[in-house]
Motif scaffolding. Structure first.
Motif, PDB file in Angstrom:
ATOM      1  N   GLY A  46       0.794  -1.222   0.000  1.00 51.85           N
ATOM      2  CA  GLY A  46       0.000   0.000   0.000  1.00 51.85           C
ATOM      3  C   GLY A  46       0.828   1.274   0.000  1.00 51.85           C
ATOM      4  O   GLY A  46       1.984   1.293   0.421  1.00 51.85           O
ATOM      5  N   ALA A  47       0.195   2.341  -0.469  1.00 50.69           N
ATOM      6  CA  ALA A  47       0.807   3.670  -0.450  1.00 50.69           C
ATOM      7  C   ALA A  47      -0.293   4.718  -0.421  1.00 50.69           C
ATOM      8  O   ALA A  47      -1.358   4.527  -1.008  1.00 50.69           O
ATOM      9  N   SER A  48      -0.021   5.795   0.270  1.00 51.03           N
ATOM     10  CA  SER A  48      -0.927   6.942   0.270  1.00 51.03           C
ATOM     11  C   SER A  48      -0.083   8.201   0.171  1.00 51.03           C
ATOM     12  O   SER A  48       1.100   8.200   0.501  1.00 51.03           O
ATOM     13  N   VAL A  49      -0.708   9.260  -0.298  1.00 47.00           N
ATOM     14  CA  VAL A  49       0.002  10.535  -0.435  1.00 47.00           C
ATOM     15  C   VAL A  49      -0.860  11.634   0.172  1.00 47.00           C
ATOM     16  O   VAL A  49      -2.079  11.642  -0.006  1.00 47.00           O
ATOM     17  N   GLU A  50      -0.216  12.530   0.892  1.00 45.70           N
ATOM     18  CA  GLU A  50      -0.912  13.630   1.551  1.00 45.70           C
ATOM     19  C   GLU A  50      -0.661  14.919   0.796  1.00 45.70           C
ATOM     20  O   GLU A  50       0.482  15.342   0.645  1.00 45.70           O
ATOM     21  N   ASN A  51      -1.715  15.522   0.294  1.00 44.90           N
ATOM     22  CA  ASN A  51      -1.691  16.824  -0.362  1.00 44.90           C
ATOM     23  C   ASN A  51      -3.097  17.398  -0.279  1.00 44.90           C
ATOM     24  O   ASN A  51      -4.062  16.629  -0.210  1.00 44.90           O
ATOM     25  N   PRO A  52      -3.231  18.721  -0.324  1.00 48.02           N
ATOM     26  CA  PRO A  52      -4.576  19.312  -0.297  1.00 48.02           C
ATOM     27  C   PRO A  52      -5.389  18.878  -1.514  1.00 48.02           C
ATOM     28  O   PRO A  52      -4.824  18.539  -2.561  1.00 48.02           O
ATOM     29  N   ARG A  53      -6.682  18.920  -1.378  1.00 51.13           N
ATOM     30  CA  ARG A  53      -7.598  18.469  -2.428  1.00 51.13           C
ATOM     31  C   ARG A  53      -7.319  19.103  -3.790  1.00 51.13           C
ATOM     32  O   ARG A  53      -7.339  18.443  -4.798  1.00 51.13           O
ATOM     33  N   GLY A  54      -7.040  20.374  -3.848  1.00 51.38           N
ATOM     34  CA  GLY A  54      -6.830  21.061  -5.123  1.00 51.38           C
ATOM     35  C   GLY A  54      -5.394  21.078  -5.603  1.00 51.38           C
ATOM     36  O   GLY A  54      -5.063  21.794  -6.543  1.00 51.38           O
ATOM     37  N   SER A  55      -4.537  20.287  -4.998  1.00 56.16           N
ATOM     38  CA  SER A  55      -3.113  20.283  -5.334  1.00 56.16           C
ATOM     39  C   SER A  55      -2.866  19.904  -6.794  1.00 56.16           C
ATOM     40  O   SER A  55      -3.534  19.045  -7.357  1.00 56.16           O
ATOM     41  N   LEU A  56      -1.866  20.549  -7.363  1.00 52.18           N
ATOM     42  CA  LEU A  56      -1.468  20.223  -8.736  1.00 52.18           C
ATOM     43  C   LEU A  56      -0.857  18.829  -8.845  1.00 52.18           C
ATOM     44  O   LEU A  56      -0.776  18.282  -9.942  1.00 52.18           O
ATOM     45  N   LEU A  57      -0.422  18.246  -7.722  1.00 49.61           N
ATOM     46  CA  LEU A  57       0.157  16.902  -7.755  1.00 49.61           C
ATOM     47  C   LEU A  57      -0.785  15.923  -8.433  1.00 49.61           C
ATOM     48  O   LEU A  57      -0.376  15.118  -9.252  1.00 49.61           O
ATOM     49  N   PHE A  58      -2.050  16.016  -8.097  1.00 49.79           N
ATOM     50  CA  PHE A  58      -3.033  15.078  -8.619  1.00 49.79           C
ATOM     51  C   PHE A  58      -3.439  15.373 -10.062  1.00 49.79           C
ATOM     52  O   PHE A  58      -4.228  14.639 -10.649  1.00 49.79           O
TER      53      PHE A  58
END
Length: 98
Positions: free
Chosen positions: A68-80
């Protein structure tokens, strides 16, 4: 985690030493959040791209190993919204389920 030697060392720990069942990645969103000066023109620097590539590599490795893996970033982040993330994991509204 934007330097290759740091990424190499961390990757070695994850892949060969620790082999965690789940990895939680706290990818910095400094340049990718709505409040960033890079917004809305998406001018990300090389350090941000390097951090994003590392996060993507860890997540795809974990998936390939059945871990498993998860990533933490705000909802509107450009990462996604980065092409590789969308290609591998889908969009927030329509995730890729494998």
């Amino acid at each position: 985690m934007d330097q290759k030697n740091e990424q190499r060392d961390c990757a070695w720990l994850l892949v060969y030493s620790l082999r965690p069942k789940v990895v939680h990645l706290g990818t910095p969103c400094t340049k990718m959040c709505v409040l960033s000066q890079a917004w809305p023109n998406h001018a990300l620097d090389e350090a941000t791209h390097a951090q994003n590539r590392f996060t993507h590599a860890v997540m795809t490795h974990q998936h390939a190993e059945g871990l498993g893996a998860s990533v933490e970033n705000p909802r509107g982040s450009l990462l996604f919204k980065q092409k590789e993330f969308v290609k591998s994991f889908g969009k927030m509204s329509v995730p890729v389920v494998k």
